[in-house]
Design a protein around this motif. Structure first.
Motif, PDB file in Angstrom:
ATOM      1  N   MET A 116      -4.282 -11.852  -3.673  1.00 12.93           N
ATOM      2  CA  MET A 116      -3.090 -11.217  -3.050  1.00 12.93           C
ATOM      3  C   MET A 116      -3.091  -9.784  -2.819  1.00 12.93           C
ATOM      4  SD  MET A 116      -1.434 -13.490  -2.084  1.00 12.93           S
ATOM      5  CE  MET A 116      -0.130 -12.413  -1.241  1.00 12.93           C
ATOM      6  N   ALA A 117      -4.006  -8.980  -3.648  1.00 16.85           N
ATOM      7  CA  ALA A 117      -4.209  -7.484  -3.512  1.00 16.85           C
ATOM      8  C   ALA A 117      -5.023  -7.305  -2.552  1.00 16.85           C
ATOM      9  CB  ALA A 117      -4.840  -6.959  -5.076  1.00 16.85           C
ATOM     10  N   ALA A 118      -6.251  -8.236  -2.301  1.00 17.72           N
ATOM     11  CA  ALA A 118      -7.235  -8.071  -1.294  1.00 17.72           C
ATOM     12  C   ALA A 118      -6.453  -8.219   0.379  1.00 17.72           C
ATOM     13  CB  ALA A 118      -8.306  -9.192  -1.198  1.00 17.72           C
ATOM     14  N   ALA A 119      -5.211  -8.995   0.157  1.00 11.85           N
ATOM     15  CA  ALA A 119      -4.581  -9.275   1.362  1.00 11.85           C
ATOM     16  C   ALA A 119      -3.688  -7.985   1.581  1.00 11.85           C
ATOM     17  CB  ALA A 119      -3.491 -10.294   1.291  1.00 11.85           C
ATOM     18  N   ARG A 120      -3.181  -7.353   0.537  1.00 10.94           N
ATOM     19  CA  ARG A 120      -2.402  -6.260   0.621  1.00 10.94           C
ATOM     20  C   ARG A 120      -3.326  -4.839   1.092  1.00 10.94           C
ATOM     21  NH1 ARG A 120       0.206  -8.301  -3.798  1.00 10.94           N
ATOM     22  NH2 ARG A 120      -1.024  -7.207  -5.310  1.00 10.94           N
ATOM     23  N   TYR A 121      -4.610  -4.879   0.785  1.00 10.88           N
ATOM     24  CA  TYR A 121      -5.312  -4.007   1.096  1.00 10.88           C
ATOM     25  C   TYR A 121      -5.355  -4.142   2.705  1.00 10.88           C
ATOM     26  CZ  TYR A 121      -9.944  -1.151   1.753  1.00 10.88           C
ATOM     27  OH  TYR A 121     -10.762  -0.480   1.988  1.00 10.88           O
ATOM     28  N   THR A 122      -5.667  -5.066   3.555  1.00 12.68           N
ATOM     29  CA  THR A 122      -5.675  -4.882   4.734  1.00 12.68           C
ATOM     30  C   THR A 122      -4.059  -4.692   5.558  1.00 12.68           C
ATOM     31  OG1 THR A 122      -7.277  -6.616   4.723  1.00 12.68           O
ATOM     32  CG2 THR A 122      -5.767  -6.593   6.790  1.00 12.68           C
ATOM     33  N   ARG A 123      -3.123  -5.321   4.643  1.00  8.57           N
ATOM     34  CA  ARG A 123      -1.911  -5.046   5.176  1.00  8.57           C
ATOM     35  C   ARG A 123      -1.447  -3.508   5.184  1.00  8.57           C
ATOM     36  NH1 ARG A 123       3.325  -6.782   1.294  1.00  8.57           N
ATOM     37  NH2 ARG A 123       4.956  -6.021   2.509  1.00  8.57           N
ATOM     38  N   PHE A 124      -1.782  -2.836   4.175  1.00  4.82           N
ATOM     39  CA  PHE A 124      -1.302  -1.530   4.155  1.00  4.82           C
ATOM     40  C   PHE A 124      -2.359  -0.440   4.868  1.00  4.82           C
ATOM     41  CE2 PHE A 124       1.067  -3.247   0.388  1.00  4.82           C
ATOM     42  CZ  PHE A 124       2.255  -3.183   1.026  1.00  4.82           C
ATOM     43  N   SER A 125      -3.581  -1.073   5.119  1.00  6.00           N
ATOM     44  CA  SER A 125      -4.648  -0.182   5.842  1.00  6.00           C
ATOM     45  C   SER A 125      -4.098  -0.109   7.277  1.00  6.00           C
ATOM     46  CB  SER A 125      -5.906  -1.016   5.936  1.00  6.00           C
ATOM     47  OG  SER A 125      -6.581  -0.851   4.796  1.00  6.00           O
ATOM     48  N   LEU A 126      -3.500  -1.375   7.772  1.00  8.13           N
ATOM     49  CA  LEU A 126      -2.871  -1.358   8.904  1.00  8.13           C
ATOM     50  C   LEU A 126      -1.387  -0.586   9.267  1.00  8.13           C
ATOM     51  CD1 LEU A 126      -3.540  -5.130   9.824  1.00  8.13           C
ATOM     52  CD2 LEU A 126      -4.843  -3.181  10.959  1.00  8.13           C
ATOM     53  N   HIS A 127      -0.703  -0.381   8.385  1.00  7.66           N
ATOM     54  CA  HIS A 127       0.168   0.631   8.085  1.00  7.66           C
ATOM     55  C   HIS A 127      -0.229   2.098   8.309  1.00  7.66           C
ATOM     56  CE1 HIS A 127       3.537  -2.492   8.316  1.00  7.66           C
ATOM     57  NE2 HIS A 127       2.969  -2.816   7.150  1.00  7.66           N
ATOM     58  N   LEU A 128      -1.148   2.122   7.506  1.00  7.72           N
ATOM     59  CA  LEU A 128      -1.674   3.486   7.593  1.00  7.72           C
ATOM     60  C   LEU A 128      -2.104   3.837   8.885  1.00  7.72           C
ATOM     61  CD1 LEU A 128      -3.599   3.777   4.158  1.00  7.72           C
ATOM     62  CD2 LEU A 128      -1.281   4.956   4.746  1.00  7.72           C
ATOM     63  N   ARG A 129      -2.876   3.263   9.324  1.00  2.00           N
ATOM     64  CA  ARG A 129      -3.338   3.045  10.882  1.00  2.00           C
ATOM     65  C   ARG A 129      -2.181   3.636  11.876  1.00  2.00           C
ATOM     66  NH1 ARG A 129      -5.037  -1.684  14.149  1.00  2.00           N
ATOM     67  NH2 ARG A 129      -2.780  -1.867  14.311  1.00  2.00           N
ATOM     68  N   ASP A 130      -1.081   2.436  11.839  1.00  3.40           N
ATOM     69  CA  ASP A 130      -0.133   2.780  12.556  1.00  3.40           C
ATOM     70  C   ASP A 130       0.660   4.260  12.426  1.00  3.40           C
ATOM     71  OD1 ASP A 130      -0.384   0.339  13.648  1.00  3.40           O
ATOM     72  OD2 ASP A 130       1.357  -0.594  12.880  1.00  3.40           O
ATOM     73  N   ALA A 131       0.724   4.731  11.259  1.00  3.32           N
ATOM     74  CA  ALA A 131       1.213   5.896  10.965  1.00  3.32           C
ATOM     75  C   ALA A 131       0.250   7.081  11.262  1.00  3.32           C
ATOM     76  CB  ALA A 131       1.826   6.001   9.470  1.00  3.32           C
ATOM     77  N   GLY A 132      -0.730   6.932  11.614  1.00  2.00           N
ATOM     78  CA  GLY A 132      -1.725   8.043  11.835  1.00  2.00           C
ATOM     79  C   GLY A 132      -2.428   8.795  10.405  1.00  2.00           C
TER      80      GLY A 132
END
Length: 314
Positions: free
Chosen positions: A258-274
């Motif tokens: 689940m931590a590995a999934a959150r790694y991708t999840r929040f990576s994408l949110h960081l990308r969206d936020a620049g």
């Protein structure tokens, strides 16, 4: 602290921001302590309410030293670091501005700490006990044994003990492991506790209630639940799990997935936020990369769910 005053065993440290309406609860609990071997240090992170006036009204007749420090608003982690730097006590008791200590908490912590042989105390980072709700029920799990020595990582992953816990920490150790201030906003406290554990420091865990926990909508503990708003801090925690905690994978494999999934999840949110991911934190080793790769679809699905929920809320 003046040289004429003896060094207290404890520095009770309270970072605060606009909590003049809850600080009296902390003050009353300190007045009720059966031990007086402490100072109270309040680090005000830029409050604009009546916090200063309130604290100054207590300083004259508290019966224990109260030290107040104001700084421009930076975040709790900065206020915590300033308090640790200034602390006179051997041990830090970090209590939020909306909680209370059990009346015997400091006395009980002192007894547990002094129960560790003096020549061994340098190996210990903390004494950690339990939290209770105002109705007396225990928050989360008890420890497997009433007195148990191990690292906090072992207690989390080997023993699978969950829920809010509380205790005191070595001032000397905390000065070696400050909260990272280079990251804006929320940074999970467990990043620091994990770094201390990986350095080999032990914690003495005891099944004693030290803190009464008040859950409120603006409590700091809720910050980690607000995914998109605190994407950087939650990405740092997921990165820490998959990059630095893999020796504990065999004990809690689902948690690591689940931590590995959150790694991708929040990576994408960081990308969206620049917001770029922090430098020097690339995944190293096949194990971490494999985990993240396997769980990429789940992380992407969680990211899409976040976006749908945010759209619905808007």
């Amino acid at each position: 602290m003046p040289d004429t005053e003896p060094q207290p065993l404890f520095t009770v440290l309270t970072p605060t921001y606009n909590r003049a309406h809850t600080l009296p609860r902390v003050y009353r609990s300190l007045q009720e302590q059966t031990s007086r071997d402490f100072e109270w240090r309040i680090v005000d992170d830029g409050s604009t309410d009546d916090t200063r006036v309130l604290v100054e009204s207590w300083q004259e007749d508290a019966g224990f030293p109260i030290h107040y420090f104001w700084q421009p608003n930076q975040h709790k982690k900065s206020a915590f670091n300033r308090g640790v730097e200034q602390a006179a006590g051997e041990l830090i008791v970090a209590i939020d501005s909306d909680d209370t200590l059990d009346p015997d908490a400091l006395q009980a912590m002192a007894e547990v700490w002094r129960g560790i042989a003096p020549q061994e105390r340098g190996r210990y980072a903390a004494v950690t006990g339990l939290c209770a709700r105002p109705d007396g029920t225990i928050v989360g799990d008890r420890y497997p044994q009433d007195v148990q020595d191990m690292t906090s990582l072992d207690m989390t992953f080997r023993c699978n003990v969950r829920g809010e816990k509380f205790g005191c920490l070595s001032t000397e150790v905390l000065r070696r492991f400050p909260f990272p201030e280079e990251f804006p906003g929320f940074v999970p406290e467990s990043l620091v506790w994990r770094a201390i554990a990986r350095a080999g420091y032990l914690t003495r865990f005891v099944n004693k209630v030290f803190r009464v926990y008040y859950d409120s909508p603006d409590a700091l503990s809720h910050q980690g639940r607000q995914g998109r708003q605190h994407a950087l801090g939650l990405w740092l925690l997921a990165h820490d799990t998959v990059a630095h905690c893999l020796p504990w994978f065999r004990f809690r494999p689902r948690e690591f997935l689940m931590a590995a999934a959150r790694y991708t999840r929040f990576s994408l949110h960081l990308r969206d936020a620049g917001i770029p991911r922090p430098q020097g934190r690339a995944l190293k080793g096949w194990g971490a990369r494999l985990l993240v790769g396997i769980m990429w679809p789940a992380g992407f699905a969680l990211y899409l769910r976040d976006r749908r929920q945010a759209g619905g809320a808007g």
